[in-house]
Design a protein around this motif. Structure first.
Motif: not given
Length: 157
Positions: A46-58
């Motif tokens: 979940r944390r790994r997926a959250w990280y990659w969504i954060m990278l998509d946003v930025v």
């Protein structure tokens, strides 16, 4: 690829729908049938997926602001260089080459991933000029759920 974003889907009305940009692209690439291994998502995933969504946003914010083609994978590589995730190697003539550490499950346990995600969120919020909580809210709005990264660090303390 060990440092590729995870392919995360969510169940909606009996079907699997992509939950992040990388998953949507992977599903578009399917030609016909494919084999899928279904697993429950552990906290580290979940944390790994959250990280990659954060990278998509930025990455989208950087692309919009600069007019250059930022994406999550490029941002991930840049972060590992800028935040020194890895170790320096020296060539015989004294040049330094950075050997990036992987962020795969094999390379990072939950505590290490929690610390990395925390560092990245703080760094990226400064880079795009928003408060960390604003970045977190945007990631949640795009399906990132709860970042949940502090819990393992508190248990380790």
């Amino acid at each position: 690829m060990p440092d590729a974003p995870p392919i995360i889907c969510e169940q909606v009305l009996g079907t699997l729908r992509p939950a992040n940009a990388y998953s949507a692209e992977a599903i578009k690439a399917i030609d016909g049938r494919c084999v899928v291994k279904v697993t429950k998502m552990r906290r580290n995933q979940r944390r790994r997926a959250w990280y990659w969504i954060m990278l998509d946003v930025v990455a989208q914010q950087l692309a919009d602001t600069t007019g250059t083609p930022w994406d999550a994978e490029t941002l991930h590589d840049d972060l590992r260089d800028r935040l020194k995730l890895g170790k320096p190697l020296r060539t015989p003539n004294g040049r330094t080459v950075w050997k990036r550490q992987s962020t795969s499950d094999r390379s990072m346990n939950e505590i290490e991933r929690a610390r990395w995600t925390d560092r990245v969120a703080t760094y990226l919020s400064r880079q795009i000029g928003v408060e960390v909580h604003q970045l977190i809210d945007e990631v949640r709005a795009r399906g990132g759920g709860e970042p949940d990264w502090r819990e393992p660090m508190e248990k380790a303390a």
